[in-house]
Scaffold this motif. Structure first.
Motif, mmCIF file in Angstrom:
data_model
loop_
_atom_site.group_PDB
_atom_site.id
_atom_site.type_symbol
_atom_site.label_atom_id
_atom_site.label_comp_id
_atom_site.label_asym_id
_atom_site.label_seq_id
_atom_site.Cartn_x
_atom_site.Cartn_y
_atom_site.Cartn_z
ATOM 1 N N LEU A 261 13.527 2.524 -14.459
ATOM 2 C CA LEU A 261 13.979 3.869 -14.109
ATOM 3 C C LEU A 261 13.978 4.099 -12.607
ATOM 4 C CD1 LEU A 261 12.105 5.969 -16.847
ATOM 5 C CD2 LEU A 261 14.474 5.148 -16.892
ATOM 6 N N SER A 262 13.077 3.406 -11.897
ATOM 7 C CA SER A 262 12.961 3.609 -10.443
ATOM 8 C C SER A 262 13.789 2.615 -9.642
ATOM 9 C CB SER A 262 11.495 3.508 -10.010
ATOM 10 O OG SER A 262 10.998 2.196 -10.228
ATOM 11 N N GLY A 263 14.531 1.723 -10.306
ATOM 12 C CA GLY A 263 15.395 0.794 -9.600
ATOM 13 C C GLY A 263 14.747 -0.510 -9.195
ATOM 14 N N TYR A 264 13.475 -0.704 -9.539
ATOM 15 C CA TYR A 264 12.773 -1.938 -9.151
ATOM 16 C C TYR A 264 13.263 -3.126 -9.981
ATOM 17 C CZ TYR A 264 8.869 -5.012 -7.905
ATOM 18 O OH TYR A 264 8.113 -6.066 -7.450
ATOM 19 N N HIS A 265 13.475 -2.895 -11.280
ATOM 20 C CA HIS A 265 14.054 -3.902 -12.166
ATOM 21 C C HIS A 265 15.395 -3.398 -12.684
ATOM 22 C CE1 HIS A 265 10.610 -6.480 -12.244
ATOM 23 N NE2 HIS A 265 9.870 -5.741 -13.044
ATOM 24 N N ALA A 266 16.294 -4.302 -12.966
ATOM 25 C CA ALA A 266 17.529 -3.963 -13.678
ATOM 26 C C ALA A 266 17.300 -4.225 -15.163
ATOM 27 C CB ALA A 266 18.690 -4.801 -13.165
ATOM 28 N N PRO A 267 17.804 -3.369 -16.036
ATOM 29 C CA PRO A 267 17.658 -3.652 -17.466
ATOM 30 C C PRO A 267 18.488 -4.866 -17.866
ATOM 31 C CG PRO A 267 19.135 -1.797 -17.134
ATOM 32 C CD PRO A 267 18.573 -2.134 -15.788
ATOM 33 N N THR A 268 18.043 -5.567 -18.887
ATOM 34 C CA THR A 268 18.837 -6.679 -19.406
ATOM 35 C C THR A 268 20.076 -6.138 -20.115
ATOM 36 O OG1 THR A 268 16.834 -8.016 -19.660
ATOM 37 C CG2 THR A 268 18.790 -8.730 -20.874
ATOM 38 N N THR A 269 19.862 -5.135 -20.950
ATOM 39 C CA THR A 269 20.975 -4.408 -21.569
ATOM 40 C C THR A 269 20.586 -2.935 -21.620
ATOM 41 O OG1 THR A 269 20.128 -4.685 -23.827
ATOM 42 C CG2 THR A 269 21.637 -6.374 -23.014
ATOM 43 N N GLY A 270 21.596 -2.096 -21.867
ATOM 44 C CA GLY A 270 21.343 -0.663 -21.941
ATOM 45 C C GLY A 270 21.951 0.081 -20.765
ATOM 46 N N GLU A 271 21.871 1.404 -20.833
ATOM 47 C CA GLU A 271 22.494 2.253 -19.824
ATOM 48 C C GLU A 271 21.506 3.266 -19.261
ATOM 49 O OE1 GLU A 271 27.045 2.612 -21.545
ATOM 50 O OE2 GLU A 271 25.563 4.121 -22.117
ATOM 51 N N LEU A 272 21.669 3.576 -17.974
ATOM 52 C CA LEU A 272 20.968 4.677 -17.324
ATOM 53 C C LEU A 272 21.999 5.685 -16.849
ATOM 54 C CD1 LEU A 272 18.348 2.832 -15.060
ATOM 55 C CD2 LEU A 272 17.927 3.972 -17.242
ATOM 56 N N LEU A 273 21.689 6.960 -17.042
ATOM 57 C CA LEU A 273 22.583 8.022 -16.602
ATOM 58 C C LEU A 273 21.800 9.074 -15.835
ATOM 59 C CD1 LEU A 273 23.435 7.261 -19.850
ATOM 60 C CD2 LEU A 273 25.426 8.582 -19.120
ATOM 61 N N VAL A 274 22.348 9.543 -14.745
ATOM 62 C CA VAL A 274 21.776 10.627 -13.954
ATOM 63 C C VAL A 274 22.779 11.768 -13.954
ATOM 64 C CG1 VAL A 274 20.964 11.347 -11.681
ATOM 65 C CG2 VAL A 274 20.464 9.043 -12.504
ATOM 66 N N LYS A 275 22.370 12.903 -14.518
ATOM 67 C CA LYS A 275 23.253 14.066 -14.653
ATOM 68 C C LYS A 275 24.577 13.685 -15.309
ATOM 69 C CE LYS A 275 21.318 16.762 -10.863
ATOM 70 N NZ LYS A 275 21.588 17.456 -9.568
ATOM 71 N N GLY A 276 24.496 12.833 -16.322
ATOM 72 C CA GLY A 276 25.658 12.435 -17.091
ATOM 73 C C GLY A 276 26.475 11.315 -16.486
ATOM 74 N N GLU A 277 26.110 10.881 -15.287
ATOM 75 C CA GLU A 277 26.850 9.813 -14.617
ATOM 76 C C GLU A 277 26.142 8.480 -14.824
ATOM 77 O OE1 GLU A 277 27.956 8.322 -10.053
ATOM 78 O OE2 GLU A 277 27.129 10.334 -10.398
ATOM 79 N N GLN A 278 26.861 7.488 -15.365
ATOM 80 C CA GLN A 278 26.256 6.181 -15.558
ATOM 81 C C GLN A 278 25.992 5.519 -14.209
ATOM 82 O OE1 GLN A 278 28.260 3.664 -18.352
ATOM 83 N NE2 GLN A 278 26.982 1.879 -17.895
ATOM 84 N N VAL A 279 24.789 4.970 -14.059
ATOM 85 C CA VAL A 279 24.403 4.339 -12.799
ATOM 86 C C VAL A 279 23.837 2.957 -13.069
ATOM 87 C CG1 VAL A 279 23.930 6.517 -11.602
ATOM 88 C CG2 VAL A 279 22.093 5.400 -12.892
#
Length: 252
Positions: free
Chosen positions: A53-71
């Motif tokens: 969530l803090s950007g230290y690791h990238a997920p292997t799979t899955g999605e992160l969204l901030v205010k509806g925007e995929q990041v």
């Protein structure tokens, strides 16, 4: 469908480290001003999730969204550019530096384009930031190493908030604290929640404290979310029963 009302959303996050799978499809949502408590034993995957969530690791799979925007965060600094700040257990404070120097660590204010630090402005801005969220220290000139554990934790939180954090990740902020200092940090967290402009995620071991301060809780066990619900609708006993069932299943 993306929800722009969510300050942060994670969808089916997995993480592998070689042959080891640390996370198995974790999902969460966080509204502005809302607080989520993440509970679980050591090694359950809580810290791995926080680092994603803090950007230290990238997920292997899955999605992160901030205010509806995929990041797709490429670094901690990239996540910070979206208003996501993390306060780790070690706090990243330098004990031999003053409170105000720590508040501006790695983002020091200088006199124009010169290499000289603007100590006056940093003192004033640090004092204002601490006052803004109700943190009391003897002086912003005091060395951080001379302060209590609760005061140091509060300074680390204040530094993150003053960096325009919109989502604040707290890694065991109450660990190894006595009742008085833990109470001070809980009061600080409640003041931040009352502002309504900062969302919080807190990793914790103490079920009672977490239920008391968080709006909702999530239990992570062996990289999987085994419980998620509103704090008002659950209890310490219910959470302990979930842990007991895991121990019994592991013993079979």
């Amino acid at each position: 469908m993306s929800d722009t009302n969510h300050a942060l959303e994670a969808r089916n996050i997995t993480k592998r480290f070689g042959r080891v799978q640390a996370l198995h499809g974790i999902s969460l949502t966080l509204k502005p001003g809302e607080m989520l408590g993440i509970l679980g034993d050591n090694g359950a995957g809580k810290s791995t999730l926080m680092k994603i969530l803090s950007g230290y690791h990238a997920p292997t799979t899955g999605e992160l969204l901030v205010k509806g925007e995929q990041v797709e965060f490429t670094s901690v600094d990239h996540a910070r550019s979206f208003g996501i700040e993390c306060v780790y257990q070690d706090l990243a404070l330098v004990n031999t530096l003053s409170v105000y120097h720590n508040m501006f660590l790695n983002r020091e204010v200088r006199h124009g384009a010169s290499p000289f630090l603007n100590h006056k402005e940093m003192r004033e801005r640090a004092a204002a930031a601490l006052e803004d969220i109700g943190v009391n220290v003897p002086s912003v000139d005091e060395e951080v190493g001379m302060l209590s554990g609760g005061q140091r934790q509060a300074i680390a939180i204040a530094r993150a908030v003053s960096s325009n954090a919109r989502v604040l990740l707290l890694d065991e902020p109450l660990a190894a604290m006595g009742a008085r200092e833990a109470g001070m940090i809980i009061a600080l967290i409640e003041r931040l929640k009352a502002r309504g402009d900062v969302s919080l995620i807190m990793i914790a071991h103490n079920y009672a404290q977490t239920l008391d301060v968080a709006d909702k809780v999530m239990m992570v066990q062996r990289g999987t979310c085994t419980f998620e619900g509103r704090s008002a609708d659950t209890s310490v006993l219910e959470l302990l029963d979930i842990v007991k069932r895991e121990y019994r299943a592991a013993a079979q």
